[in-house]
Enzyme design. Structure first.
Site, PDB file in Angstrom:
ATOM      1  N   ASP A   7       0.860  -1.183   0.000  1.00 11.01           N
ATOM      2  CA  ASP A   7       0.000   0.000   0.000  1.00 11.01           C
ATOM      3  C   ASP A   7       0.895   1.231   0.000  1.00 11.01           C
ATOM      4  OD1 ASP A   7      -2.808   1.143   0.345  1.00 11.01           O
ATOM      5  OD2 ASP A   7      -1.715   2.124   1.964  1.00 11.01           O
ATOM      6  N   MET A  20       5.735   9.775  -4.084  1.00 14.43           N
ATOM      7  CA  MET A  20       5.268   8.765  -3.141  1.00 14.43           C
ATOM      8  C   MET A  20       5.777   9.209  -1.771  1.00 14.43           C
ATOM      9  SD  MET A  20       5.636   4.600  -3.307  1.00 14.43           S
ATOM     10  CE  MET A  20       7.390   4.569  -3.661  1.00 14.43           C
ATOM     11  N   HIS A 146      -4.910   4.500   6.760  1.00 12.28           N
ATOM     12  CA  HIS A 146      -4.059   5.215   5.806  1.00 12.28           C
ATOM     13  C   HIS A 146      -2.595   5.210   6.234  1.00 12.28           C
ATOM     14  CE1 HIS A 146      -7.065   6.286   2.904  1.00 12.28           C
ATOM     15  NE2 HIS A 146      -7.855   6.681   3.892  1.00 12.28           N
ATOM     16  N   ASP A 151      -2.739  -0.715   6.432  1.00 13.28           N
ATOM     17  CA  ASP A 151      -3.614  -0.988   5.292  1.00 13.28           C
ATOM     18  C   ASP A 151      -3.172  -2.244   4.541  1.00 13.28           C
ATOM     19  OD1 ASP A 151      -4.820   1.276   6.205  1.00 13.28           O
ATOM     20  OD2 ASP A 151      -4.303   2.525   4.479  1.00 13.28           O
TER      21      ASP A 151
END
Length: 172
Positions: A7, A20, A146, A151
Site C-alpha cells: 500500500d 510517493m 491510511h 492498510d
C-alpha cells in the site's frame, strides 16, 4: 511464489510529477509479521495538499524523509531477504500503488524486483464471489488507517481469509 501486499500514500495522482510519500509491505503468510515501511523525500516541488493530507503528514515533515534511492534500495534488499522465490505484487488498488512502486524502482534502482505483473485484490475477490458489485473490505481485521503498513496488513488478512475460509486456491 511469494505474495507481497503493498500500500502506498502519495501527494498526487501520478509518479514523476508527484511523489510517493510512504509505503508499506507485508509478506502474505500466517501471522503477517514480516513487514517493511518506507518514508520518502519528495522528488518534485508539485503536490496536491488534499492528497498529502491523506497520509497525515505535512509538507515540512515529508521534506525531512529519506532519499528515495536509499528507501527503494532497502526495500529491494528486504524483498530479496524475505523471499528467494518469484515475487507477486498484490494491492487493493494495484493500478495506483503499482505505478508508483514500479516507477520508483526503475527510476532509483534500475529494476523492479516484482517484474512486470501485479494482482488487484478487489478484482480477485469479485471473481471469487462471482459478483462485480462486491467488495472484500469487510474481510479486513486491521483497521484501515491510511498508514500503509496497517492498510497492507488489513488487505493481507482479507487475502488469507479468501484462502482459508472461502476456498481460494493460492499457494502462500
Amino acid at each position: 511464489m511469494s505474495y507481497i501486499m503493498v500500500d502506498i500514500e502519495s501527494d498526487g495522482p501520478i509518479p514523476g510529477d508527484y511523489s510517493m510519500v510512504c509505503f508499506g509491505a507485508v509478506v502474505v503468510e500466517p501471522g503477517l509479521e514480516r513487514t517493511f515501511y518506507g518514508q520518502l523525500k519528495p522528488i518534485s516541488e508539485k503536490y496536491v495538499p488534499e492528497a498529502l493530507a491523506v497520509s497525515g503528514f505535512s509538507r515540512e515533515q515529508v521534506l525531512g524523509f529519506d532519499e528515495p534511492q536509499e528507501v527503494m534500495s532497502r526495500f529491494a534488499d528486504w524483498l530479496a531477504e524475505v523471499s528467494k522465490d518469484r515475487l507477486m505484487f498484490v494491492s487493493d488498488n494495484n493500478g495506483f500503488d503499482w505505478q508508483f512502486i514500479n516507477w520508483y524502482f526503475h527510476h532509483f534502482t534500475g529494476r523492479n524486483p516484482f517484474g512486470f505483473s501485479s494482482t488487484n485484490l478487489g478484482s480477485l475477490y469479485k471473481g471469487l464471489v462471482k459478483d462485480t458489485f462486491q467488495t472484500f473490505k469487510h474481510l479486513r481485521k486491521t483497521r484501515h488507517t491510511h498508514h500503509p503498513v496497517d492498510d497492507a496488513k488489513g488487505n493481507a488478512e482479507a487475502l488469507l481469509t479468501m484462502k482459508e475460509e472461502m476456498g481460494l486456491k493460492i499457494k502462500l
